[in-house]
Enzyme design. Structure first.
Site, PDB file in Angstrom:
ATOM      1  N   LYS A 293      18.850 -19.733 -13.960  1.00 59.80           N
ATOM      2  CA  LYS A 293      19.056 -20.915 -14.823  1.00 59.80           C
ATOM      3  C   LYS A 293      19.887 -21.948 -14.079  1.00 59.80           C
ATOM      4  O   LYS A 293      20.622 -21.623 -13.130  1.00 59.80           O
ATOM      5  CB  LYS A 293      19.740 -20.543 -16.144  1.00 59.80           C
ATOM      6  CG  LYS A 293      21.135 -19.906 -16.047  1.00 59.80           C
ATOM      7  CD  LYS A 293      22.299 -20.864 -15.982  1.00 59.80           C
ATOM      8  CE  LYS A 293      23.646 -20.139 -15.970  1.00 59.80           C
ATOM      9  NZ  LYS A 293      24.778 -20.926 -15.507  1.00 59.80           N
TER      10      LYS A 293
ATOM     11  N   GLY B  50      26.485 -19.260 -10.232  1.00 57.53           N
ATOM     12  CA  GLY B  50      26.322 -20.177 -11.366  1.00 57.53           C
ATOM     13  C   GLY B  50      24.878 -20.320 -11.806  1.00 57.53           C
ATOM     14  O   GLY B  50      24.525 -21.239 -12.539  1.00 57.53           O
TER      15      GLY B  50
ATOM     16  N   GLY C 112      23.163 -17.607 -13.159  1.00 58.64           N
ATOM     17  CA  GLY C 112      22.881 -16.602 -14.187  1.00 58.64           C
ATOM     18  C   GLY C 112      22.094 -15.400 -13.690  1.00 58.64           C
ATOM     19  O   GLY C 112      21.419 -14.741 -14.490  1.00 58.64           O
ATOM     20  N   GLY C 113      22.168 -15.097 -12.404  1.00 61.24           N
ATOM     21  CA  GLY C 113      21.364 -14.000 -11.841  1.00 61.24           C
ATOM     22  C   GLY C 113      21.592 -12.667 -12.547  1.00 61.24           C
ATOM     23  O   GLY C 113      20.632 -12.015 -12.980  1.00 61.24           O
ATOM     24  N   GLY C 114      22.842 -12.273 -12.697  1.00 64.46           N
ATOM     25  CA  GLY C 114      23.152 -10.994 -13.343  1.00 64.46           C
ATOM     26  C   GLY C 114      22.755 -11.004 -14.813  1.00 64.46           C
ATOM     27  O   GLY C 114      22.167 -10.040 -15.323  1.00 64.46           O
ATOM     28  N   SER C 115      23.035 -12.101 -15.497  1.00 62.74           N
ATOM     29  CA  SER C 115      22.710 -12.201 -16.931  1.00 62.74           C
ATOM     30  C   SER C 115      21.203 -12.136 -17.133  1.00 62.74           C
ATOM     31  O   SER C 115      20.719 -11.528 -18.094  1.00 62.74           O
ATOM     32  CB  SER C 115      23.220 -13.521 -17.501  1.00 62.74           C
ATOM     33  OG  SER C 115      24.586 -13.645 -17.290  1.00 62.74           O
ATOM     34  N   SER C 116      20.462 -12.762 -16.230  1.00 62.91           N
ATOM     35  CA  SER C 116      19.011 -12.748 -16.356  1.00 62.91           C
ATOM     36  C   SER C 116      18.466 -11.337 -16.101  1.00 62.91           C
ATOM     37  O   SER C 116      17.536 -10.885 -16.786  1.00 62.91           O
ATOM     38  CB  SER C 116      18.402 -13.747 -15.366  1.00 62.91           C
ATOM     39  OG  SER C 116      17.042 -13.929 -15.631  1.00 62.91           O
TER      40      SER C 116
ATOM     41  N   GLY D  71      27.498 -14.736  -8.268  1.00 65.64           N
ATOM     42  CA  GLY D  71      28.594 -15.705  -8.345  1.00 65.64           C
ATOM     43  C   GLY D  71      28.120 -17.096  -7.988  1.00 65.64           C
ATOM     44  O   GLY D  71      28.876 -17.929  -7.495  1.00 65.64           O
TER      45      GLY D  71
ATOM     46  N   ASP E 142      25.740 -15.641 -20.976  1.00 64.58           N
ATOM     47  CA  ASP E 142      24.474 -16.308 -20.650  1.00 64.58           C
ATOM     48  C   ASP E 142      23.243 -15.479 -21.030  1.00 64.58           C
ATOM     49  O   ASP E 142      22.112 -15.971 -20.969  1.00 64.58           O
ATOM     50  CB  ASP E 142      24.380 -16.580 -19.133  1.00 64.58           C
ATOM     51  CG  ASP E 142      25.370 -17.650 -18.686  1.00 64.58           C
ATOM     52  OD1 ASP E 142      25.849 -18.417 -19.543  1.00 64.58           O
ATOM     53  OD2 ASP E 142      25.662 -17.701 -17.477  1.00 64.58           O
TER      54      ASP E 142
END
Ligand code: C5P
Length: 306
Positions: A15, A105, A107-111, A103, A143
């Protein structure tokens, strides 16, 4: 372990926050946000295989090097939470092809967490309703609810859980990561400190105006919508970090971006371009200076169901 099913592969898009206003700090320590999120056609790919062993999880991380321990891996946390909520106990092998910098910004982990919940819900025969998926996702990260909606764009408020899906116009983006991560909690802390030290600080109350323009504009490129966007984090970093972001953003404008800023709490900057050729040219130039440069576009339709 023996494979017992055909595998399921899902994409976990990155994102970008085209606009990000951070409001008050709440009693729970989180901040109220007003943000325009868009999902792009660049992201991680997750593959899930079922095994006959009960409650086992094997996660193979490929692509970008990550030094995260299994117990701290958000994919592992999402699987455990899903098991707790549903009783789903089939063994899993997950292959994650990481492309989105941690880290960053973006949203890699959230996605990845959202893609995991959506994939497991499908594999398990949809035991969770959309509402309970959203509730579960919010526990994993602010996120995650945006990604669970699978909308190409959304106006996001609250801690990140209030999502109003929007239609996104076609637009191209150059993502430029400077090669260092930004810690989200630290960035929020710097923002609090920055504001405490400035008695004259006044919150910008342009959220409703921006949201109304987003809903009424036929094209976000018409009028002066982009000039209303900002990112409240941009000013709060120390000099050297800020200088890096300022340099990337000015490079993006010089290369023809209609709008450029920092995404999320850093560390990736982005430029918005109207034409595909323009973004590709800009990305080629930027690749000579910066570690990770991606040219991509906004997701034009609802993100494919797993
Ligand atoms: O929810 P997430 O894991 O992304 O949050 C990381 C940190 O960022 C939180 O611990 C909190 O310090 C900060 N945060 C915040 N307000 C938000 C989202 C995150 O203060 N709306």
């Amino acid at each position: 372990m023996i494979d017992i099913s055909p595998d399921l592969t899902v994409t976990a898009p990155a994102k970008v926050n085209l606009h990000l206003a951070v409001k008050d700090r709440r009693n729970d320590g989180f901040h109220t946000l007003e943000s325009l999120f868009i999902a792009v056609n660049f992201g991680d790919t997750l593959n899930f295989r079922l095994t006959k062993d009960k409650n086992t999880v094997k996660i193979c991380m490929e692509g970008l090097k990550l030094t995260v321990k299994k117990k701290d891996n958000i994919i592992f946390k999402a699987i455990n939470l899903f098991r707790e909520k549903t009783g789903f106990d089939t063994g899993l092998i997950v292959n994650a092809e990481k492309r989105v910098p941690a880290g960053g910004g973006l949203g890699g982990g959230s996605s990845d967490a959202a893609a995991t919940l959506l994939a497991l819900n499908k594999i398990a025969g949809f035991p969770l309703t959309k509402e309970s998926l959203l509730e579960t996702g919010a526990v994993l990260g602010s996120d995650v609810p945006f990604f669970l909606h699978q909308s190409p764009a959304a106006w996001v408020t609250g801690r990140g859980e209030c999502i109003k899906p929007l239609k996104a116009p076609q637009m191209y983006l150059a993502l430029v990561n400077p090669g260092f991560p930004s810690d989200t909690a630290r960035a929020f802390h710097l923002l609090d400190k920055y504001r405490e030290q400035r008695a004259e600080y006044k919150e910008q109350k342009t959220g409703q105006e921006i949201f109304d323009c987003l809903c009424s504009s036929a094209s976000w490129f018409d009028g002066n919508l982009f000039s209303k966007f900002f990112n409240d984090f941009l000013d709060v970093f120390d000099e050297s970090e800020k200088k890096t972001y300022d340099k990337i953003i000015s490079d993006l404008y010089e290369l023809g971006a209609v709008y450029a800023n920092l995404s999320g709490a850093g560390s990736t900057c982005f430029g918005v371009f109207k034409e595909r050729e323009a973004v590709q040219k800009a990305a080629d130039v930027l690749r000579e200076c910066w570690g990770v440069v991606v040219d991509c576009r906004v997701q034009s339709t609802k993100i494919k169901e797993p």
